[in-house]
Write an enzyme that holds these catalytic residues in place. Structure first.
Site, PDB file in Angstrom:
ATOM      1  N   ASN A 179       0.824  -1.211   0.000  1.00  0.00           N
ATOM      2  CA  ASN A 179       0.000   0.000   0.000  1.00  0.00           C
ATOM      3  C   ASN A 179       0.859   1.261   0.000  1.00  0.00           C
ATOM      4  O   ASN A 179       0.362   2.356   0.222  1.00  0.00           O
ATOM      5  CB  ASN A 179      -0.896   0.038   1.240  1.00  0.00           C
TER       6      ASN A 179
ATOM      7  N   HIS B  45     -14.027  -2.070   6.186  1.00  0.00           N
ATOM      8  CA  HIS B  45     -12.854  -2.780   6.705  1.00  0.00           C
ATOM      9  C   HIS B  45     -13.134  -3.444   8.066  1.00  0.00           C
ATOM     10  O   HIS B  45     -13.941  -2.961   8.854  1.00  0.00           O
ATOM     11  CB  HIS B  45     -11.737  -1.745   6.859  1.00  0.00           C
TER      12      HIS B  45
ATOM     13  N   GLU C  75     -16.056   4.015   3.660  1.00  0.00           N
ATOM     14  CA  GLU C  75     -14.681   4.288   3.235  1.00  0.00           C
ATOM     15  C   GLU C  75     -14.749   5.132   1.972  1.00  0.00           C
ATOM     16  O   GLU C  75     -15.621   4.907   1.133  1.00  0.00           O
ATOM     17  CB  GLU C  75     -13.950   2.979   2.937  1.00  0.00           C
TER      18      GLU C  75
ATOM     19  N   SER D 237     -10.904  -1.056  -0.196  1.00  0.00           N
ATOM     20  CA  SER D 237      -9.623  -1.704  -0.451  1.00  0.00           C
ATOM     21  C   SER D 237      -9.744  -3.022  -1.207  1.00  0.00           C
ATOM     22  O   SER D 237      -8.772  -3.481  -1.788  1.00  0.00           O
ATOM     23  CB  SER D 237      -8.892  -1.943   0.862  1.00  0.00           C
TER      24      SER D 237
ATOM     25  N   ASP E 176     -13.572   6.794   6.323  1.00  0.00           N
ATOM     26  CA  ASP E 176     -12.244   6.193   6.443  1.00  0.00           C
ATOM     27  C   ASP E 176     -11.504   6.421   5.125  1.00  0.00           C
ATOM     28  O   ASP E 176     -11.911   5.910   4.084  1.00  0.00           O
ATOM     29  CB  ASP E 176     -12.410   4.694   6.743  1.00  0.00           C
TER      30      ASP E 176
ATOM     31  N   HIS F 218      -7.081   4.488   2.135  1.00  0.00           N
ATOM     32  CA  HIS F 218      -6.427   4.288   0.839  1.00  0.00           C
ATOM     33  C   HIS F 218      -6.424   5.536  -0.036  1.00  0.00           C
ATOM     34  O   HIS F 218      -5.935   5.509  -1.155  1.00  0.00           O
ATOM     35  CB  HIS F 218      -7.096   3.129   0.082  1.00  0.00           C
TER      36      HIS F 218
ATOM     37  N   LYS G  25      -0.113   3.697   4.816  1.00  0.00           N
ATOM     38  CA  LYS G  25      -0.286   3.362   3.395  1.00  0.00           C
ATOM     39  C   LYS G  25       0.423   4.397   2.524  1.00  0.00           C
ATOM     40  O   LYS G  25       1.647   4.438   2.561  1.00  0.00           O
ATOM     41  CB  LYS G  25      -1.768   3.170   3.121  1.00  0.00           C
TER      42      LYS G  25
HETATM   43  C1  LIG Z   1      -5.578  -0.537   6.376  1.00  0.00           C
HETATM   44  C2  LIG Z   1      -6.874  -0.017   6.820  1.00  0.00           C
HETATM   45  C3  LIG Z   1      -7.102   0.316   8.151  1.00  0.00           C
HETATM   46  C4  LIG Z   1      -6.090   0.007   9.229  1.00  0.00           C
HETATM   47  O1  LIG Z   1      -5.037   0.898   9.225  1.00  0.00           O
HETATM   48  P1  LIG Z   1      -3.641   0.445   9.883  1.00  0.00           P
HETATM   49  O2  LIG Z   1      -2.931   1.718  10.133  1.00  0.00           O
HETATM   50  O3  LIG Z   1      -2.979  -0.454   8.909  1.00  0.00           O
HETATM   51  O4  LIG Z   1      -3.995  -0.268  11.158  1.00  0.00           O
HETATM   52  C5  LIG Z   1      -8.308   0.879   8.499  1.00  0.00           C
HETATM   53  N1  LIG Z   1      -9.267   1.098   7.569  1.00  0.00           N
HETATM   54  C6  LIG Z   1      -9.086   0.765   6.282  1.00  0.00           C
HETATM   55  C7  LIG Z   1     -10.171   1.028   5.311  1.00  0.00           C
HETATM   56  C8  LIG Z   1      -7.893   0.199   5.866  1.00  0.00           C
HETATM   57  O5  LIG Z   1      -7.732  -0.146   4.584  1.00  0.00           O
END
Ligand SMILES: *Cc1c(COP(=O)(O)O)cnc(C)c1O
Length: 386
Positions: free
Chosen positions: A45, A131, A174, A178, A203, A206, A237
């Site tokens: 990522n 997620h 989101e 992802s 969220d 990404h 990421k």
């Molecule tokens: C990767 C991810 C997370 C978690 O983040 P980390 O910092 O890796 O713990 C939370 N929400 C989504 C949508 C993600 O893709």
């Protein structure tokens, strides 16, 4: 539970997860342990290649030299370093919000924020493809969780009409998903959250760094900054570091400082991580050319696949290719691995039954020749019978 039989059953169903250690160089190239040639890594990522950027490394080293390895305590004890506030101010500016708060990781952020906002007499409306960390945060809150069909705003409105109730209501989505690489209909979510008096949490794990004129994410790109109550995201990421944040009003952040248990009861992020994250936030704001370079690679990979009659799903740097069957997906990924391509086989329960896929994510570590060679390899493997 009989663990051995459970593991065997997982294996037989092509569901067993296992670890694959790799060695990672200072240039970001990944090699299998003992291997010579670098892998073409499509499962990272680190979209903008920032994890090895000299400015992040220098920023990290600078804070390490200045303040040592660990913060020593949680923020509410003596671990509240000036460095954390510096980064929070930069993140708030990046996200166009009044304030921001750091968390140990995105997983911890979602597990802390959601239960801080809603409880037993409240309701959460959560996209079905959200997620696992969002799902877990919802469970921890003890609120009623109503899941709407992925990106289906008619379904969401129907549920808001029948299940909204009179308590607090939180809508969570989101901005970029992802597993499918598609976006949420953000403007419609804003309309619905206003119409039904809900909080809206997005969220941007990404999207941060990759979208928006300043890298603020899809919320910025779509001009909806003032409309989202809580924008969370990770530094792990596109920002190339580790940790996470939520950006919101000052009042909301003050509330979370008092209520989010994963913030309160966990050691503050260490200086070296803050130094890297700070450099990353500054870089993505100042260098839109990073985003255009990534967009060029994404287009190149899509075209390379299409020339071979493979249509990836999604509209972003995340380009999943559907295979369907679990075992076949794993087999194709293994064949690609033998040829030096590292791509994740994503299977149920992460995605729905029958939709196992290869999740290709394009990063600036991959050059156009890597993208073309990989598309050719994939086409020839898929053409084999099995
Ligand atoms: C990767 C991810 C997370 C978690 O983040 P980390 O910092 O890796 O713990 C939370 N929400 C989504 C949508 C993600 O893709």
């Amino acid at each position: 539970m009989d663990r051995l039989n459970w593991l065997r059953a997982q294996h037989e169903q092509g569901r067993l997860r296992d670890l694959t250690p790799v060695q990672r160089g200072a240039d970001g190239q990944v090699r299998l342990v003992g291997g010579d040639d670098p892998l073409r890594d499509f499962s990272s990522n680190d979209y903008l290649g920032l994890s090895v950027h000299p400015q992040l490394v220098a920023g990290s080293r600078d804070f390490l030299d200045r303040s040592g390895c660990g913060a020593g305590a949680s923020r509410l004890m003596s671990g509240d370093l000036d460095l954390h506030h510096l980064l929070e101010a930069e993140v708030a500016a990046l996200k166009g919000q009044e304030a921001a708060l750091l968390f140990g990781s995105g997983y911890q952020a979602n597990c802390g924020i959601i239960p801080a906002l809603v409880g037993r007499s409240d309701v959460i409306f959560s996209d079905r493809l959200n997620h696992a960390s969002i799902h877990d945060g919802c469970l921890l809150s003890r609120a009623r969780v109503v899941r709407f069909r992925h990106n289906d705003m008619e379904h969401l409105e129907e549920l808001l009409q029948s299940r909204r109730g009179s308590g607090e209501a939180l809508i969570i989505a989101e901005s970029l998903y992802s597993m499918d690489g598609d976006r949420c209909p953000l403007a419609d979510l804003v309309i619905l959250k206003n119409r039904y008096g809900c909080l809206l949490m997005i969220d941007e794990a990404h999207a941060t760094g990759v979208y928006g004129a300043h890298g603020g994410g899809i919320i910025e790109e779509e001009g909806l900054t003032g409309e989202v109550d809580l924008a969370m995201g990770t530094f792990g990421k596109a920002l190339g570091s580790y940790g996470a944040y939520v950006a919101a009003s000052r009042e909301m952040i003050d509330f979370l400082v008092n209520r989010a248990r994963s913030f309160i009861y966990s050691t503050a992020l260490p200086p070296a991580v803050i130094g890297a994250s700070l450099a990353a936030v500054r870089l993505v704001r100042e260098q839109p050319e990073l985003r255009s370079a990534l967009a060029t690679r994404v287009t190149a990979f899509r075209q390379a696949l299409r020339r071979r009659a493979i249509e990836p799903i999604g509209v972003s740097q995340i380009m999943p290719v559907l295979v369907g069957d679990n075992a076949r997906t794993v087999a194709v990924a293994a064949r690609l691995r033998q040829q030096g391509v590292f791509v994740t086989a994503v299977r149920p329960p992460t995605v729905p039954e029958g939709t196992a896929r290869l999740r290709f994510s394009v990063t600036l570590h991959l050059e156009e020749k890597d993208l073309n060679a990989t598309a050719a390899m994939l086409a020839s493997i898929l053409a084999e019978k099995t």
